[in-house]
Each structure stands twice: as C-alpha cells, then as structure tokens.
Scaffold this motif. Sequence first.
Motif, mmCIF file in Angstrom:
data_model
loop_
_atom_site.group_PDB
_atom_site.id
_atom_site.type_symbol
_atom_site.label_atom_id
_atom_site.label_comp_id
_atom_site.label_asym_id
_atom_site.label_seq_id
_atom_site.Cartn_x
_atom_site.Cartn_y
_atom_site.Cartn_z
ATOM 1 N N LYS A 144 -3.105 4.005 -2.873
ATOM 2 C CA LYS A 144 -3.297 2.870 -3.902
ATOM 3 C C LYS A 144 -2.461 1.752 -3.743
ATOM 4 O O LYS A 144 -1.386 1.744 -2.778
ATOM 5 C CB LYS A 144 -2.688 3.589 -5.078
ATOM 6 C CG LYS A 144 -3.494 4.808 -5.696
ATOM 7 C CD LYS A 144 -3.109 5.537 -6.952
ATOM 8 C CE LYS A 144 -4.085 6.397 -7.703
ATOM 9 N NZ LYS A 144 -4.018 7.712 -6.714
ATOM 10 N N LEU A 145 -2.921 0.621 -4.199
ATOM 11 C CA LEU A 145 -2.042 -0.673 -3.808
ATOM 12 C C LEU A 145 -1.037 -0.865 -5.102
ATOM 13 O O LEU A 145 -1.340 -1.000 -6.388
ATOM 14 C CB LEU A 145 -3.007 -1.636 -4.018
ATOM 15 C CG LEU A 145 -4.156 -1.477 -2.996
ATOM 16 C CD1 LEU A 145 -5.075 -2.666 -3.261
ATOM 17 C CD2 LEU A 145 -3.455 -1.607 -1.651
ATOM 18 N N ILE A 146 0.158 -1.011 -4.768
ATOM 19 C CA ILE A 146 1.310 -1.469 -5.758
ATOM 20 C C ILE A 146 1.740 -3.113 -6.047
ATOM 21 O O ILE A 146 1.787 -3.706 -4.736
ATOM 22 C CB ILE A 146 2.334 -0.857 -5.532
ATOM 23 C CG1 ILE A 146 1.979 0.644 -5.368
ATOM 24 C CG2 ILE A 146 3.397 -1.076 -6.687
ATOM 25 C CD1 ILE A 146 3.095 1.733 -4.772
ATOM 26 N N VAL A 147 1.254 -3.463 -7.051
ATOM 27 C CA VAL A 147 1.615 -5.061 -7.194
ATOM 28 C C VAL A 147 2.936 -5.244 -7.035
ATOM 29 O O VAL A 147 4.021 -4.715 -7.452
ATOM 30 C CB VAL A 147 1.230 -5.593 -8.449
ATOM 31 C CG1 VAL A 147 1.481 -6.983 -8.831
ATOM 32 C CG2 VAL A 147 -0.492 -5.298 -8.852
ATOM 33 N N GLN A 148 3.239 -6.200 -6.067
ATOM 34 C CA GLN A 148 4.464 -6.670 -5.603
ATOM 35 C C GLN A 148 4.852 -7.874 -6.226
ATOM 36 O O GLN A 148 6.186 -8.134 -6.797
ATOM 37 C CB GLN A 148 4.729 -6.736 -4.139
ATOM 38 C CG GLN A 148 4.586 -5.418 -3.425
ATOM 39 C CD GLN A 148 5.616 -4.600 -3.546
ATOM 40 O OE1 GLN A 148 6.736 -4.571 -2.998
ATOM 41 N NE2 GLN A 148 5.322 -3.386 -4.314
ATOM 42 N N LYS A 205 0.957 -1.069 -0.046
ATOM 43 C CA LYS A 205 -0.140 -0.097 -0.006
ATOM 44 C C LYS A 205 0.958 1.242 0.043
ATOM 45 O O LYS A 205 1.752 1.291 0.798
ATOM 46 C CB LYS A 205 -0.904 0.129 1.073
ATOM 47 C CG LYS A 205 -1.985 0.913 1.271
ATOM 48 C CD LYS A 205 -2.965 0.740 2.285
ATOM 49 C CE LYS A 205 -4.218 1.762 2.170
ATOM 50 N NZ LYS A 205 -5.095 1.806 3.241
ATOM 51 N N ASP A 206 0.623 2.261 -0.822
ATOM 52 C CA ASP A 206 1.263 3.387 -0.856
ATOM 53 C C ASP A 206 0.886 4.221 -0.073
ATOM 54 O O ASP A 206 -0.547 4.663 0.093
ATOM 55 C CB ASP A 206 0.933 4.280 -2.273
ATOM 56 C CG ASP A 206 1.938 5.313 -2.550
ATOM 57 O OD1 ASP A 206 2.055 6.088 -1.575
ATOM 58 O OD2 ASP A 206 2.512 5.517 -3.764
ATOM 59 N N LYS A 207 1.502 4.761 1.056
ATOM 60 C CA LYS A 207 1.127 5.588 2.287
ATOM 61 C C LYS A 207 0.524 6.887 1.802
ATOM 62 O O LYS A 207 0.059 7.470 2.646
ATOM 63 C CB LYS A 207 2.307 5.597 3.290
ATOM 64 C CG LYS A 207 2.567 4.158 4.010
ATOM 65 C CD LYS A 207 3.601 4.336 4.931
ATOM 66 C CE LYS A 207 3.982 2.865 5.644
ATOM 67 N NZ LYS A 207 4.968 3.016 6.583
ATOM 68 N N SER A 208 1.032 7.245 0.806
ATOM 69 C CA SER A 208 0.929 8.861 0.269
ATOM 70 C C SER A 208 -0.473 8.904 -0.327
ATOM 71 O O SER A 208 -1.288 10.008 0.029
ATOM 72 C CB SER A 208 1.937 9.200 -0.793
ATOM 73 O OG SER A 208 1.807 8.652 -2.063
ATOM 74 N N MET A 230 -14.713 1.413 -8.237
ATOM 75 C CA MET A 230 -14.739 2.048 -6.919
ATOM 76 C C MET A 230 -13.306 2.414 -6.588
ATOM 77 O O MET A 230 -12.458 1.523 -6.750
ATOM 78 C CB MET A 230 -15.362 0.734 -5.824
ATOM 79 C CG MET A 230 -16.750 0.445 -5.960
ATOM 80 S SD MET A 230 -17.041 -0.882 -4.708
ATOM 81 C CE MET A 230 -16.377 -2.277 -5.438
ATOM 82 N N ASP A 231 -13.145 3.663 -6.311
ATOM 83 C CA ASP A 231 -11.933 4.230 -5.800
ATOM 84 C C ASP A 231 -11.051 3.184 -4.790
ATOM 85 O O ASP A 231 -11.824 2.871 -3.738
ATOM 86 C CB ASP A 231 -12.031 5.500 -5.546
ATOM 87 C CG ASP A 231 -10.661 6.359 -5.331
ATOM 88 O OD1 ASP A 231 -9.552 5.629 -4.939
ATOM 89 O OD2 ASP A 231 -10.614 7.434 -6.021
ATOM 90 N N ILE A 232 -9.760 3.044 -5.072
ATOM 91 C CA ILE A 232 -9.366 2.060 -4.189
ATOM 92 C C ILE A 232 -9.075 2.614 -2.757
ATOM 93 O O ILE A 232 -9.176 1.842 -1.696
ATOM 94 C CB ILE A 232 -7.650 1.653 -4.816
ATOM 95 C CG1 ILE A 232 -7.199 0.268 -4.063
ATOM 96 C CG2 ILE A 232 -6.826 2.893 -4.700
ATOM 97 C CD1 ILE A 232 -8.130 -0.784 -4.335
ATOM 98 N N LYS A 233 -8.980 3.772 -2.837
ATOM 99 C CA LYS A 233 -8.837 4.625 -1.317
ATOM 100 C C LYS A 233 -10.114 4.453 -0.470
ATOM 101 O O LYS A 233 -10.020 4.493 0.724
ATOM 102 C CB LYS A 233 -8.389 5.860 -1.432
ATOM 103 C CG LYS A 233 -7.092 6.187 -2.130
ATOM 104 C CD LYS A 233 -6.823 7.793 -2.211
ATOM 105 C CE LYS A 233 -7.923 8.724 -2.914
ATOM 106 N NZ LYS A 233 -7.864 8.416 -4.300
#
Length: 399
Positions: free
Chosen positions: A328-332, A322-325, A357-360
Amino acid sequence: MLSISQTIRVVILAVMLFPQCHEKQKLSEPLCLPFRLINDIIYVRIGINEIDSLNFIFDTGAGSTLIGLRTGDLLGLTNGKKSTNIGAAGSHPVQIFHGNSIAIGQETIDNISLIKNETELSSALLGERLDGIVGYDILSRFVVTIDYDRSLIELHDFGKYSADSSWHEIKFKKISNIPSISLAFTIDDKEYLGKFLVDSGADANMILGPSFVKDNGIMEEIHNSYSFNSRIGTSNAKTEVVITRISNMKMGKVDFRQVPLALILSNSGVFSLLNFDGILGNSILKRFNITFDYRKNRMFINPNKSIDEGFSVDCLGILFKKDKSDGKLIVQNTIKGSSAEKAGLIRGDTITSINNMDIKDLSSHELRILFRDDGSDITFEYLRSGQPYVVKMKLKALI
C-alpha cells in the motif's frame, strides 16, 4: 521514499576506477538488443558471467556497470574491494569486482569491472527485480544506436559503421565516461547556455544543478513552480527539488517549448564534484533515434515518431512511501495547491485502491499514467487511523 507522482530517477555512476583500455569488439553484423521503455527508462536483458536474462537499465549516464545486492550474491560476488560510488545526489559505499563478462546474445564482452551496491536497486518493473545498470562498458566497445521507434539497441563495429547523412551530428566531450553537450535554453525570455550530461537513465526532461541555479539567479527568474524533497539516484540521497518550465530549448534542428525543468538545490553528489551544469534526460532523448560513437566523441540524432508528443507533468501532488509488507501507499506529503491537498489527503493516509483497482496490482508506470492525466477524475480509497474513506478529485497540472 517512493515518490511516484514526483519521481525523478537519475542514475549517474562515477565510481573512481583505474582507467581501463577497452579493446573494440569485432562484429561481422550489427548485434541487436531489444528493450522495454518504462517510465522513460530503457530496460534490457543481458547475461553476467554464467547467469542469463538479467534485468538491466541501459544508461548513458553509467560510467561503470552496477549490480544490486541480491544479484551480486546470486553471482557469488562477495568481499570485493571497497570503494565509494558518487551518485546524482550523494555518495554511498560499494564493492568492486574485476574480471567479469557481459553476454549479449552470442557476443561476450570480457574484462568487465562490476560495482556491487550494498542495497537493492529501485525499479518500475512490477514483480521483477532490477539486477543492474550498464552503459559505458557497452558504449565504449561499439557504435551504439538506440532506436526508440523499434525498441531496439543496435551495436555496430567501429570500423564498419557509416553515419546516415540525414541525421544531425552533435559533438560531445566525456565527463567521467559520460557524454556532455552544450545546450541553449530560455526561461521567461532570459537566455542561458549550459553543459549537460546526456543521461538515458534519468527519468526527466532537463535538470539543472545547484551551482548553475545559484550562479545564474534562476530562482529569481521563475514564476510558475512547485517544490518538494525527494530521494534520487543510486545513493537514495534526499534533496530539495523545484519543478518549473523552460520557455524554449533547441536540440539539433528541433525547437522544444514549455519543457518541464527540475532544479536540484542540494549541492551534493556528482553536482558538487563534476564539471557540468545539468542533465539532459530520457524524456527528451526518447524523441530521437540516437547513435553514439564514443571513439570519435560524437552522436547523431534523428527525430522519431515521438517528437511531437506533449510533455506530461504531475497532476496529483502527493509524495508516497510504499509499505513493503502489503504494497500500500502511505502519503508522506502533499504539494500546496495541488488536487490532493484540496481533496483533503494528509500525511499518514494509506491508499488502498485507485479507481476501484487494488493498489498492489498497479505498477509505478501505471500510477504515473494515472497521475499525469490532466483534467481526469480519480477516486481514492484510503485508511486514516484505521477508518476507511473515499475521496474523488479532478486532476490538474501543477505547472
């Protein structure tokens, strides 16, 4: 790392404190503590010292009471005695503060030692901070009934509680203040017997530790499985995990079939220190209403309305960060052969919305439900190298 589709939350607290003799609380009537069950984890609201309505996980796998960094600061707890917490997959530094109190309604429990984590605690509560984790400090002072049907924890006076004769009694032993029971189970027609910690703080069905897996050749016996690396426990330590299924497992008078099973392959944390084989998690425990009597080392179970629910598993196959800023979700990573891999998602893709749906706006609980809906269609909007893309896929169970 936030591995929403592959998460295994295991909370085992084994801070080495001097033994404390807890005086049993005296109650004229049972004390009731409502809870929320989110991602198969029990969330309650309690007070600590002078601060009310704090969010805590109620965890039978917590041998001590843990608080997060900011909650400790809020309580004015700084510069405590330095120690080490032994978590599910590793260890990490903590501070210990003695002489605190827990408030549940009008009842106060004194002489509580608080373990302050040096980082924040991860939570499935959207927009809410997880303040801490509590277990033994309540379980050691009362007979405790977890009524999943009513989302209610009842605290009974030891001298006044009488067990319901229709409930099934299971004797347990305590390992580092955590109940441990013996369970028989079958994997591909081969029978095993293991010693399992009863851990309501584990977002899992059953977990086997690395020594049991190695000594019994479990990896050679399983055929349908997938693996990934994940960070688990309060130490956030990284470990290799294999997911498969148990053919059969019996608890009390109830037979469970095709139960998802997690195999922990990294020999660290409490798995390397304490004498047990695995963990019985809350995804199984929630199917019973349960009473714990720590004074007599026994528990009583009674099947509840969830007893016949199916076992959900991951159907997507993505590890996220998860991008703390911006949330959004970043695929690892993606699981080989999964719906996500077949759809072409790769490491570094940034998910911005799911099904429009907005991920946030989606909690980890809502994402879990979406990602475990076998056979459903799902649409991802994502960014790759700054360019927007849309992909549709049909979800399929990984095991």
